[in-house]
Design an enzyme around this catalytic site. Structure first.
Site, PDB file in Angstrom:
ATOM      1  N   GLY A  50       0.830  -1.207   0.000  1.00  0.00           N
ATOM      2  CA  GLY A  50       0.000   0.000   0.000  1.00  0.00           C
ATOM      3  C   GLY A  50       0.861   1.252   0.000  1.00  0.00           C
ATOM      4  CG  ASP A 242       4.470  -2.472  -4.706  1.00  0.00           C
ATOM      5  OD1 ASP A 242       3.427  -3.120  -4.898  1.00  0.00           O
ATOM      6  OD2 ASP A 242       5.276  -2.731  -3.788  1.00  0.00           O
ATOM      7  CB  ALA A 272      10.563   0.456 -10.215  1.00  0.00           C
TER       8      ALA A 272
END
Ligand code: ADP
Length: 295
Positions: A50, A242, A272
């Site tokens: 999250g 993510d 990333a």
């Protein structure tokens, strides 16, 4: 495809999910049960799907809120700081009477790892009474599944675009799948869920399957569109998924169509992999634009 609604809340993307402090030890060899080994390096990083996805969304330019739970401890203070450093709205973050979530990670000389996740505060995330009326609501599976479903239902009632990253892999009730506009599994997760066709049959609008260096498949009832991966030199793939999910949500909130948003997200995922760690690896909109040749 999606109706773009400017939210009264001023929030483009609301991420409801986990936040962890990752404690990472590197050692020549992962210890056997009952054994103690000496490590050669130790580091603490912010983590949790999250939190990582909220950072990715914010760095892609979306006004982002994070809804989750932290403990009243040093780790919680640190994670709160990480979120506010990226200007993420934390006004609906709750402080609960459990320790902040932690992941204990041991990495050996071959890059193999062994991980214990203690969800702590993440298992106390409850259905928010005041979910912000965001353009996109993004959730994962590191918080209780009934909360995930309730959040998606509320978001749909508010006419938000509902996006689920079904990670870590778990089976899902059809009722939950049916309230997702977009589901983003990786290739292992989609298999466990019975394939993209099963997700579409259960009422999900679009399935976006991420396949690491092999790119992305965007699957709707009209067929499959393959989006190739960008050519980069990966050093650490932690956080690529993510980056993909958070940045995709940001671009959907900005009004991109799905194919445009997937290209942006594929660029974010590729970038990333070129930086170690999850939060430090989340690329900015400037870096993504440059890889896309948009400068
Ligand atoms: P997860 O970490 O959830 O398994 P993936 O490994 O599929 O997710 O990565 C998400 C996305 O990031 C991929 O679909 C791709 O766009 C990008 N990506 C990941 N690994 C690479 C890579 N080696 N080269 C280029 N892009 C990558």
């Amino acid at each position: 495809m999606f109706v773009h609604v400017a939210p009264a809340s001023g929030i483009d993307v609301c991420v409801v999910g986990s936040a962890n402090l990752d404690l990472v030890a590197t050692t020549a060899r992962i210890p056997q049960p009952g054994e103690t080994v000496l490590g050669d390096h130790f580091a603490e990083h912010a983590g949790g799907k999250g939190l990582n996805q909220a950072v990715a969304s914010a760095r892609s330019g979306a006004r982002t809120a994070f809804v989750g739970a932290l403990g009243s401890d040093r780790a919680g203070e640190y994670l709160h700081q990480v979120l506010t450093d990226d200007r993420i709205d934390t006004s609906r973050l709750t402080i609960v009477d459990r320790p902040t979530g932690r992941a204990l990670i041991v990495v050996d000389g071959n890059g193999e790892n062994s991980i214990v996740v203690v969800p702590g505060a993440n298992s106390a995330v409850s259905t928010p009474q005041d979910l912000p009326n965001a353009t996109v609501v993004l959730v994962q599976l590191e918080i209780p599944i009934d909360v995930v479903e309730a959040v998606l239902r509320t978001a749909r009632r508010n006419s938000g675009i509902t996006v689920l990253n079904p990670a870590p892999a778990a089976e899902l009730p059809a009722s939950l799948i049916g309230v997702c506009d977009v589901i983003i599994p990786n290739e292992h997760e989609v298999e466990l869920l019975g394939g993209a066709g099963a997700l579409l049959a259960a009422g999900c609008g679009t399935v976006v399957v991420t396949r690491g260096g092999a790119g992305v498949d965007v699957i709707t009832r009209d067929g499959t569109v393959h989006v190739p991966a960008f050519d980069v030199d990966p050093v650490d793939t932690t956080g690529a998924g993510d980056a993909f999910c958070g940045s995709l949500a940001a671009r959907l909130a900005a009004g991109d169509n799905l194919n445009q948003a997937v290209r942006w997200a594929a660029a974010a995922g590729a970038l990333a992999t070129t930086v170690r760690g999850a939060v430090p690896a989340q690329p900015t909109a400037v870096a993504i634009r440059s890889l896309l040749g948009m400068t």
